[in-house]
Design a protein around this motif. Structure first.
Motif, PDB file in Angstrom:
ATOM      1  N   LYS A  73      24.961  -2.870 -16.598  1.00 32.89           N
ATOM      2  CA  LYS A  73      25.743  -2.118 -15.608  1.00 32.89           C
ATOM      3  C   LYS A  73      24.831  -1.385 -14.634  1.00 32.89           C
ATOM      4  O   LYS A  73      23.859  -0.748 -15.035  1.00 32.89           O
ATOM      5  CB  LYS A  73      26.659  -1.100 -16.302  1.00 32.89           C
ATOM      6  N   GLY A  74      25.212  -1.450 -13.352  1.00 30.47           N
ATOM      7  CA  GLY A  74      24.501  -0.719 -12.325  1.00 30.47           C
ATOM      8  C   GLY A  74      25.072   0.681 -12.158  1.00 30.47           C
ATOM      9  O   GLY A  74      26.088   1.030 -12.761  1.00 30.47           O
ATOM     10  N   PRO A  75      24.437   1.508 -11.305  1.00 35.50           N
ATOM     11  CA  PRO A  75      24.853   2.900 -11.125  1.00 35.50           C
ATOM     12  C   PRO A  75      26.313   3.083 -10.727  1.00 35.50           C
ATOM     13  O   PRO A  75      26.971   4.008 -11.203  1.00 35.50           O
ATOM     14  CB  PRO A  75      23.924   3.395 -10.008  1.00 35.50           C
ATOM     15  N   GLU A  93      14.861   5.524 -10.410  1.00 39.04           N
ATOM     16  CA  GLU A  93      15.621   4.446  -9.778  1.00 39.04           C
ATOM     17  C   GLU A  93      15.044   3.082 -10.134  1.00 39.04           C
ATOM     18  O   GLU A  93      15.760   2.086 -10.179  1.00 39.04           O
ATOM     19  CB  GLU A  93      15.624   4.627  -8.257  1.00 39.04           C
ATOM     20  N   ASN A  94      13.739   3.055 -10.402  1.00 41.51           N
ATOM     21  CA  ASN A  94      13.096   1.781 -10.767  1.00 41.51           C
ATOM     22  C   ASN A  94      13.692   1.160 -12.022  1.00 41.51           C
ATOM     23  O   ASN A  94      13.656  -0.065 -12.194  1.00 41.51           O
ATOM     24  CB  ASN A  94      11.584   1.980 -10.970  1.00 41.51           C
ATOM     25  N   LEU A  95      14.232   2.009 -12.892  1.00 42.51           N
ATOM     26  CA  LEU A  95      14.849   1.487 -14.114  1.00 42.51           C
ATOM     27  C   LEU A  95      16.063   0.631 -13.769  1.00 42.51           C
ATOM     28  O   LEU A  95      16.272  -0.440 -14.349  1.00 42.51           O
ATOM     29  CB  LEU A  95      15.256   2.637 -15.032  1.00 42.51           C
ATOM     30  N   PHE A  96      16.875   1.102 -12.816  1.00 45.50           N
ATOM     31  CA  PHE A  96      18.030   0.327 -12.372  1.00 45.50           C
ATOM     32  C   PHE A  96      17.580  -0.904 -11.580  1.00 45.50           C
ATOM     33  O   PHE A  96      18.170  -1.973 -11.706  1.00 45.50           O
ATOM     34  CB  PHE A  96      18.958   1.188 -11.515  1.00 45.50           C
ATOM     35  N   LEU A  97      16.542  -0.735 -10.781  1.00 43.78           N
ATOM     36  CA  LEU A  97      16.014  -1.855  -9.996  1.00 43.78           C
ATOM     37  C   LEU A  97      15.531  -2.970 -10.912  1.00 43.78           C
ATOM     38  O   LEU A  97      15.838  -4.152 -10.693  1.00 43.78           O
ATOM     39  CB  LEU A  97      14.879  -1.367  -9.096  1.00 43.78           C
ATOM     40  N   ASN A  98      14.796  -2.607 -11.943  1.00 43.05           N
ATOM     41  CA  ASN A  98      14.273  -3.615 -12.888  1.00 43.05           C
ATOM     42  C   ASN A  98      15.404  -4.332 -13.621  1.00 43.05           C
ATOM     43  O   ASN A  98      15.350  -5.552 -13.819  1.00 43.05           O
ATOM     44  CB  ASN A  98      13.332  -2.957 -13.900  1.00 43.05           C
ATOM     45  N   ASN A  99      16.428  -3.564 -14.023  1.00 46.24           N
ATOM     46  CA  ASN A  99      17.584  -4.193 -14.680  1.00 46.24           C
ATOM     47  C   ASN A  99      18.297  -5.151 -13.734  1.00 46.24           C
ATOM     48  O   ASN A  99      18.731  -6.234 -14.118  1.00 46.24           O
ATOM     49  CB  ASN A  99      18.563  -3.119 -15.162  1.00 46.24           C
ATOM     50  N   CYS A 141      23.425   2.300 -21.171  1.00 40.18           N
ATOM     51  CA  CYS A 141      23.610   1.263 -20.144  1.00 40.18           C
ATOM     52  C   CYS A 141      22.275   0.711 -19.659  1.00 40.18           C
ATOM     53  O   CYS A 141      22.132  -0.493 -19.438  1.00 40.18           O
ATOM     54  CB  CYS A 141      24.402   1.821 -18.962  1.00 40.18           C
ATOM     55  N   LEU A 142      21.298   1.584 -19.501  1.00 37.17           N
ATOM     56  CA  LEU A 142      19.969   1.140 -19.067  1.00 37.17           C
ATOM     57  C   LEU A 142      19.324   0.254 -20.136  1.00 37.17           C
ATOM     58  O   LEU A 142      18.672  -0.742 -19.819  1.00 37.17           O
ATOM     59  CB  LEU A 142      19.078   2.348 -18.785  1.00 37.17           C
ATOM     60  N   LYS A 143      19.542   0.612 -21.381  1.00 37.99           N
ATOM     61  CA  LYS A 143      18.985  -0.175 -22.487  1.00 37.99           C
ATOM     62  C   LYS A 143      19.630  -1.555 -22.551  1.00 37.99           C
ATOM     63  O   LYS A 143      18.949  -2.577 -22.758  1.00 37.99           O
ATOM     64  CB  LYS A 143      19.193   0.574 -23.813  1.00 37.99           C
TER      65      LYS A 143
END
Length: 262
Positions: free
Chosen positions: A125-127, A153-159, A119-121
């Protein structure tokens, strides 16, 4: 105590029919046959027969589970549901799951980590949406929380910022206030929680297309003039201004467009 009188191979490869006193008694797999050294003239007690059949049921369930796992990773709950659909007994399912877990062929934590990584890749989708999906797959909330905290958390923030920056290109025709509201709603539907959404909004640079906004504002004014035509002129304009202000338009812009109509 009974004696096996005959063992015959089935048309289905790897399965054998066992006969007692020349009458069909039960069928077993080749693996079970070898495991218990089942052969003609073998003496078979009730307890031994039960043991053989129990082992064979687990072997069949295990084979079904492996076939189900061959396509992709599965959660423990998915395997259980699949075996239940095949009318396999709960005792056999329990034994099968234990065997799969011992061999690490099912591992909900590894499943969760792999799904979150994907999902991060993909960045779509968010958490919160990830949590919902994993809960539906039967993963425990403790495992989900533990898995999510394994990633920065920065990975989700950047996405989230990437999604937001793409989305605001479609929103520039609206006033800034409306852009913010629409963007918040968009990010929430993508699975970003309120705290993360607010953090994203703070970092987004909103741009307003004044010409397109003026065109949209003029259309809105005409619409509300018709909607409130039953009121006297003063109340009509008051209601119109209130409606447009709630939508995010600035009073100065509203007054300017109204002056052009007079």
């Amino acid at each position: 105590m009974v004696i096996i009188s005959k063992i015959a191979a089935q048309k289905r490869k790897g399965r054998y029919n066992v006969y007692i006193q020349d009458k069909y008694a039960f069928s077993i797999s080749e693996g079970t046959l070898i495991k218990f050294n089942v052969h003609k003239d073998m003496e078979l007690s009730d307890q031994k027969r039960k043991e053989i059949l129990q082992y064979d049921e687990i072997s069949k369930a295990y084979s079904k589970a492996l076939n189900f796992l061959s396509g992709r990773l599965r959660t423990k709950n998915e395997i259980i549901k699949k075996l239940q659909q095949l009318d396999i007994s709960e005792d056999v399912i329990k034994e099968t799951i234990g065997k799969l877990e011992k061999l690490n062929l099912i591992n909900d934590e590894e499943y969760s980590l792999a799904y979150i990584r994907t999902c991060l890749k993909e960045g779509k989708k968010g958490p919160e949406k990830i949590k919902t999906y994993l809960i539906q797959k039967g993963v425990s909330k403790n495992i989900i929380e533990k898995s999510l905290t394994s990633f920065e958390e920065n990975l989700f923030l950047n996405n989230g910022l990437n999604l937001a920056n793409k989305k605001i290109q479609q929103l520039c025709k609206y006033p800034i206030k409306i852009q913010q509201t629409k963007l918040k709603n968009f990010l929430l539907t993508k699975g970003y929680g309120f705290n993360l959404v607010n953090e994203i909004i703070e970092q987004v640079h909103f741009v307003q297309d004044n010409e397109e906004q003026q065109t949209k504002l003029r259309k809105e004014i005409k619409k509300y003039l018709v909607k409130y035509r039953k009121y006297d002129k003063y109340e009509q304009i008051l209601k119109l201004k209130q409606a447009l202000y709630r939508k995010g338009y600035q009073i100065d812009d509203i007054n300017r467009e109204l002056d052009k109509l007079n």
